[in-house]
Design a protein around this motif. Structure first.
Motif, PDB file in Angstrom:
ATOM      1  N   LEU A 165      65.696  56.011  37.780  1.00  0.00           N
ATOM      2  CA  LEU A 165      64.942  55.099  38.359  1.00  0.00           C
ATOM      3  C   LEU A 165      64.699  55.400  40.020  1.00  0.00           C
ATOM      4  N   THR A 166      63.887  55.018  40.830  1.00  0.00           N
ATOM      5  CA  THR A 166      63.536  55.316  42.118  1.00  0.00           C
ATOM      6  C   THR A 166      64.819  54.244  42.680  1.00  0.00           C
ATOM      7  N   PRO A 167      65.151  54.555  43.888  1.00  0.00           N
ATOM      8  CA  PRO A 167      66.337  53.758  44.360  1.00  0.00           C
ATOM      9  C   PRO A 167      65.728  52.101  44.595  1.00  0.00           C
ATOM     10  N   ALA A 168      64.384  51.982  44.942  1.00  0.00           N
ATOM     11  CA  ALA A 168      63.831  50.441  45.147  1.00  0.00           C
ATOM     12  C   ALA A 168      63.842  50.012  43.782  1.00  0.00           C
ATOM     13  N   THR A 169      63.285  50.667  42.832  1.00  0.00           N
ATOM     14  CA  THR A 169      63.252  49.867  41.612  1.00  0.00           C
ATOM     15  C   THR A 169      64.672  49.631  40.939  1.00  0.00           C
ATOM     16  N   ARG A 170      65.643  50.617  41.161  1.00  0.00           N
ATOM     17  CA  ARG A 170      66.934  50.433  40.528  1.00  0.00           C
ATOM     18  C   ARG A 170      67.574  49.174  41.347  1.00  0.00           C
ATOM     19  N   GLU A 171      67.382  48.898  42.560  1.00  0.00           N
ATOM     20  CA  GLU A 171      67.843  47.815  43.375  1.00  0.00           C
ATOM     21  C   GLU A 171      67.430  46.550  42.718  1.00  0.00           C
ATOM     22  N   LYS A 172      66.301  46.335  42.493  1.00  0.00           N
ATOM     23  CA  LYS A 172      65.561  45.409  42.087  1.00  0.00           C
ATOM     24  C   LYS A 172      65.840  44.978  40.600  1.00  0.00           C
ATOM     25  N   LEU A 173      66.084  45.908  39.897  1.00  0.00           N
ATOM     26  CA  LEU A 173      66.556  45.599  38.535  1.00  0.00           C
ATOM     27  C   LEU A 173      68.022  44.941  38.193  1.00  0.00           C
ATOM     28  N   ALA A 174      68.919  45.871  39.003  1.00  0.00           N
ATOM     29  CA  ALA A 174      70.063  45.552  39.150  1.00  0.00           C
ATOM     30  C   ALA A 174      70.463  44.173  39.692  1.00  0.00           C
ATOM     31  N   ALA A 175      69.723  43.747  40.668  1.00  0.00           N
ATOM     32  CA  ALA A 175      69.861  42.510  41.203  1.00  0.00           C
ATOM     33  C   ALA A 175      69.362  41.445  40.176  1.00  0.00           C
ATOM     34  N   THR A 176      68.301  41.709  39.365  1.00  0.00           N
ATOM     35  CA  THR A 176      67.918  40.748  38.446  1.00  0.00           C
ATOM     36  C   THR A 176      68.900  40.639  37.090  1.00  0.00           C
ATOM     37  N   LEU A 177      69.417  42.030  36.686  1.00  0.00           N
ATOM     38  CA  LEU A 177      70.254  42.001  35.632  1.00  0.00           C
ATOM     39  C   LEU A 177      71.595  41.041  36.091  1.00  0.00           C
ATOM     40  N   ARG A 178      72.096  41.067  37.395  1.00  0.00           N
ATOM     41  CA  ARG A 178      73.089  40.503  37.928  1.00  0.00           C
ATOM     42  C   ARG A 178      72.879  38.886  37.785  1.00  0.00           C
ATOM     43  N   SER A 179      71.777  38.440  38.322  1.00  0.00           N
ATOM     44  CA  SER A 179      71.345  36.935  38.294  1.00  0.00           C
ATOM     45  C   SER A 179      71.140  36.809  36.753  1.00  0.00           C
ATOM     46  N   TRP A 180      70.770  37.402  35.859  1.00  0.00           N
ATOM     47  CA  TRP A 180      70.456  37.031  34.670  1.00  0.00           C
ATOM     48  C   TRP A 180      71.769  36.785  33.793  1.00  0.00           C
ATOM     49  N   LEU A 181      72.677  37.741  34.180  1.00  0.00           N
ATOM     50  CA  LEU A 181      73.805  37.632  33.483  1.00  0.00           C
ATOM     51  C   LEU A 181      74.674  36.247  33.813  1.00  0.00           C
ATOM     52  N   LEU A 210      79.998  42.147  29.311  1.00  0.00           N
ATOM     53  CA  LEU A 210      81.487  42.079  30.338  1.00  0.00           C
ATOM     54  C   LEU A 210      81.450  43.208  30.988  1.00  0.00           C
ATOM     55  N   GLN A 211      81.013  44.387  30.710  1.00  0.00           N
ATOM     56  CA  GLN A 211      80.973  45.762  31.737  1.00  0.00           C
ATOM     57  C   GLN A 211      80.051  45.531  32.842  1.00  0.00           C
ATOM     58  N   LEU A 212      78.931  45.101  32.403  1.00  0.00           N
ATOM     59  CA  LEU A 212      77.815  44.755  33.517  1.00  0.00           C
ATOM     60  C   LEU A 212      78.235  43.651  34.322  1.00  0.00           C
ATOM     61  N   THR A 213      78.708  42.672  33.951  1.00  0.00           N
ATOM     62  CA  THR A 213      79.157  41.622  34.828  1.00  0.00           C
ATOM     63  C   THR A 213      80.233  42.246  35.766  1.00  0.00           C
ATOM     64  N   ILE A 214      81.197  42.990  35.379  1.00  0.00           N
ATOM     65  CA  ILE A 214      82.038  43.445  36.462  1.00  0.00           C
ATOM     66  C   ILE A 214      81.446  44.490  37.311  1.00  0.00           C
ATOM     67  N   ALA A 215      80.751  45.485  36.734  1.00  0.00           N
ATOM     68  CA  ALA A 215      80.042  46.222  37.632  1.00  0.00           C
ATOM     69  C   ALA A 215      79.089  45.736  38.604  1.00  0.00           C
ATOM     70  N   LEU A 216      78.433  44.859  38.296  1.00  0.00           N
ATOM     71  CA  LEU A 216      77.479  43.996  39.059  1.00  0.00           C
ATOM     72  C   LEU A 216      77.919  42.866  39.940  1.00  0.00           C
ATOM     73  N   GLY A 217      79.230  42.842  40.024  1.00  0.00           N
ATOM     74  CA  GLY A 217      80.229  41.696  40.654  1.00  0.00           C
ATOM     75  C   GLY A 217      80.080  42.049  42.094  1.00  0.00           C
ATOM     76  N   PRO A 218      80.789  41.164  43.019  1.00  0.00           N
ATOM     77  CA  PRO A 218      80.910  41.072  44.411  1.00  0.00           C
ATOM     78  C   PRO A 218      80.821  42.732  44.962  1.00  0.00           C
ATOM     79  N   GLU A 219      80.073  42.774  45.778  1.00  0.00           N
ATOM     80  CA  GLU A 219      79.885  43.983  46.621  1.00  0.00           C
ATOM     81  C   GLU A 219      79.658  45.285  45.828  1.00  0.00           C
ATOM     82  N   ALA A 220      78.739  45.019  44.727  1.00  0.00           N
ATOM     83  CA  ALA A 220      78.434  46.159  43.922  1.00  0.00           C
ATOM     84  C   ALA A 220      77.622  47.283  44.744  1.00  0.00           C
ATOM     85  N   PRO A 221      77.922  48.482  45.124  1.00  0.00           N
ATOM     86  CA  PRO A 221      77.040  49.208  45.885  1.00  0.00           C
ATOM     87  C   PRO A 221      75.852  49.694  44.653  1.00  0.00           C
TER      88      PRO A 221
END
Length: 396
Positions: free
Chosen positions: A325-341, A383-394
């Protein structure tokens, strides 16, 4: 008036003859008028004071009978040394200088009254009597000053020794030494072990002000604490019994001091608290505003970043479906997935956190399901996604 007064031989002889009686009367008056010494004369301290009184009076007579006249500015070595030792003894006994200075005042009054009567009766002129009074009280001032110096020196010496022993104890604690090493070190330091200790790191320039607000048993280490870069100029404080409800007061006392606060641990295990604080410092964790960094509030970050390489590998694997994905799309989807979890799929809460419409959340989650497929229903993947998208996930 001359700065000196000469005593006729008859006056000198009369005062010398009265010296034992004046010393006895002085001691008796001190016992009555200075309550702190009421019981002291039964023991070693009493003998020391009695000897000091006679030494002081003898020194005064030496001063008064010196050829060429008496001069109160002339030091009398033995008497001043005795006064100095008395001051040190008072400090060792844990007393202030108040009682000893009161004893000097009593001694000056009694000595003046009896010795002046003796001197006048032996023929001392009225003209010399006033100077005689100046001589007596100037001499007492010298003795008082010598005792104050002795008291101060003893406190400074014992203070240095105590600080040395406490720093040594602190070093043993941070080294994780066993109880059989710690107990005698605590005894030498005159330090009563608490139930727990909490390690605190803070700039050296702010440590003194902090210590003044904390438990007096707080140990301070300034000289190259283990694991700390000396260039950082940090002090380590080991604060007694600052766990549970008392932690709030500790954090309040450290407000605005750029402190890093470890957890409370049993006093023999404070090395673990210190290691936690060091870890937070090394990871570059920062507090919000002037509050100290409370490691108890940052446990997820400390756990997740315990092995940075392993965390990086986990993130790469868990977030691989987003790589195209493009960086902007990736960032939006990652933030959404983190909040969803974190919100367990509750769309309204996810939308509120991300400041988007619930339909936007639905659309993005559709994209994520296309990318991940059935794996979003797999507990291990979650579980892996929750850890990966945890605090300060780059974002990659």
């Amino acid at each position: 008036m001359s700065d000196q007064v000469t005593f006729p031989p008859s006056v000198v002889a009369a005062m010398q003859a009265q010296l034992p009686a004046v010393a006895e009367q002085t001691v008796a008056s001190i016992v009555v008028e200075v309550p702190s010494y009421a019981d002291a004369f039964a023991g070693q301290m009493g003998r020391a004071i009695s000897n000091a009184v006679q030494l002081a009076l003898g020194g005064f007579l030496e001063l008064a009978t010196t050829a060429g006249g008496a001069d109160a500015s002339r030091p009398i070595g033995p008497a001043l040394e005795g006064a100095y030792s008395l001051g040190r003894g008072e400090a060792r006994s844990g007393r202030s200088m108040d009682a000893l200075l009161a004893a000097y005042r009593v001694g000056a009054r009694v000595s003046w009254r009896h010795m002046s009567d003796t001197a006048v009766g032996a023929g001392l002129s009225v003209g010399a009597l006033a100077r005689f009074a100046e001589l007596v009280f100037a001499y007492i001032d010298q003795l008082s000053a010598a005792s104050v110096a002795g008291h101060t020196d003893e406190l400074e010496t014992t203070g240095r020794v105590r600080r040395h022993h406490r720093e040594r104890l602190g070093a043993l604690l941070l080294a994780g030494r066993p109880l059989h090493d710690l107990t005698p070190a605590a005894d030498r330091a005159g330090w009563l072990p608490p139930r727990t200790l909490t390690a605190v790191l803070l700039p050296e320039v702010r440590a003194r002000g902090a210590v003044a607000l904390l438990d007096p048993r707080t140990l301070q280490l300034d000289d190259d604490p283990p694991g700390l870069d000396p260039a950082l100029e940090l002090s380590v404080l080991l604060v007694p019994d600052a766990g549970e409800g008392a932690r709030v007061a500790l954090l309040r006392a450290l407000d605005g001091r750029s402190a890093v606060v470890g957890p409370a641990r049993p006093w023999t295990a404070v090395a673990g608290s210190y290691a936690r604080a060091l870890r937070a410092l090394g990871l570059g964790l920062r507090a919000t505003g002037p509050a100290p960094l409370d490691t108890e509030q940052r446990l997820p970050e400390l756990v997740l970043r315990a092995d940075e390489d392993a965390l990086a590998d986990l993130r790469a694997a868990a977030l691989a479906p987003l790589d195209g994905l493009t960086p902007a799309t990736r960032e939006k989807l990652a933030a959404t997935l983190r909040s969803w979890l974190l919100h367990h799929g509750r769309r309204e809460q996810v939308a509120a956190e991300l400041f988007v419409h619930p339909q936007t959340v639905r659309y993005r989650m559709g994209q994520l399901r296309d990318l991940y497929g059935d794996r979003l229903e797999d507990p291990q993947t979650v579980l892996q996604l929750t850890i990966a998208l945890g605090p300060e996930a780059p974002a990659r």
